[in-house]
Design an enzyme around this catalytic site. Structure first.
Site, PDB file in Angstrom:
ATOM      1  N   ASP A   1      -5.852  -2.681  -3.036  1.00 22.25           N
ATOM      2  CA  ASP A   1      -4.821  -2.485  -2.009  1.00 22.25           C
ATOM      3  C   ASP A   1      -4.266  -3.809  -1.477  1.00 22.25           C
ATOM      4  OD1 ASP A   1      -3.602  -1.874   0.607  1.00 22.25           O
ATOM      5  OD2 ASP A   1      -4.548   0.085   0.399  1.00 22.25           O
TER       6      ASP A   1
ATOM      7  N   SER B   1       0.845  -1.188   0.000  1.00 23.59           N
ATOM      8  CA  SER B   1       0.000   0.000   0.000  1.00 23.59           C
ATOM      9  C   SER B   1       0.888   1.248   0.000  1.00 23.59           C
ATOM     10  CB  SER B   1      -0.947  -0.043   1.204  1.00 23.59           C
ATOM     11  OG  SER B   1      -1.967   0.926   1.084  1.00 23.59           O
TER      12      SER B   1
END
Length: 286
Positions: A162, A39
């Site tokens: 993500d 991320s």
């Protein structure tokens, strides 16, 4: 010599902490054989691999009020609350305001990977340097595509969200890559407990096209808890060294306050100094 790896957690704007630790590493010429980020930690780790000291904190202070960076304007224009194309395109491209040094990144002897979640399978997938090209940073975008706040990012005909959904702190992957000891940078204090995601009825509707993403969101808190237990166990065995914020701050994943972000960065620098001798002893041990 033991193969030593670095693992960098995500956390949105909380990654200003990771930026501080990474700059301290550069100041002290601390490098690793292998580096993996997830991320927001994926981009921060990449700038570290490229040797771009100070670049990460600019994204948490200097650029965060740019019109394309975050907010309703970005969401209405692109479908992304965080302007991923702006952050990893307009700003980061070779002709951008704050270019990513892709040649230095590729030339670094450090192996690098990042994590993204395959929207169809709900499983983590790992991308390497070789999967990226100059001014095509979709891998970073995919790793940062927060469900609901961002649209999925397409790579090779597959949609990704993500990486923190399915492998929030990829310690296991680093060990599978042959690392015998690890330094882990967490963006949250050690006593943080992730709770089950609220509003299930809402995200069930939003992700009805991707039922495996629904399952990943349902189980994210369990995955995170299990990962933290693994880290704690390996830390006791002397195989992992952990940096985490030494106190709670006002920083959150969507904090858009440069003073809060600068404070989190400075906390990281202080935390590094407090643990510097222990870290060097850990890295120098046979």
């Amino acid at each position: 010599m033991k193969k030593t790896g670095l693992v960098v957690e995500g956390g949105g704007m909380k990654c200003a902490y990771c930026a501080g630790i990474l700059d301290a590493f550069m100041d002290n010429k601390i490098t690793f054989d292998y580096c993996i980020g997830v991320s927001g930690g994926s981009g921060s780790a990449a700038s570290y691999v490229a040797g771009q000291r100070g670049r990460n904190i600019r994204f948490f202070t200097k650029h965060l009020h740019d019109p394309g960076y975050f907010g309703i304007r970005s969401f209405l224009k692109t479908g992304n609350l965080f302007g991923l194309q702006y952050i990893y395109g307009d700003l980061s491209n070779s002709d951008g305001k704050d270019p990513f040094d892709f040649p230095a990144f590729m030339e670094s002897p450090m192996d690098y990977q990042l994590v993204a979640t395959n929207a169809a399978t709900g499983k983590p997938e790992y991308f390497k340097k070789e999967d990226m090209k100059q001014d095509d940073y979709r891998c970073f975008m995919a790793s940062c595509a927060i469900p609901a706040a961002c649209r999925p990012v397409e790579i090779n005909g597959r949609a990704y969200y993500d990486g923190g959904l399915t492998d929030a702190v990829p310690v296991k992957k680093a060990l599978e890559e042959g690392c015998q000891r690890l330094v882990v940078i967490l963006s949250k204090p050690r006593d943080y407990v992730m709770k089950p995601q609220s509003f299930r009825f809402l995200y069930k509707q939003i992700f009805r096209k991707y039922p495996r993403i629904i399952s990943a969101i349902d189980n994210r808190h369990l995955m995170y808890h299990n990962t933290m237990e693994m880290i704690a166990g390996l830390e006791k065995e002397g195989k992992i060294f952990v940096f985490a914020p030494s106190r709670h701050t006002r920083a959150r994943a969507f904090t858009m306050n440069e003073k809060v972000e600068q404070g989190l960065y400075e906390l990281a620098v202080r935390d590094f100094r407090a643990q510097e001798k222990r870290l060097k002893s850990f890295l120098e041990s046979p």
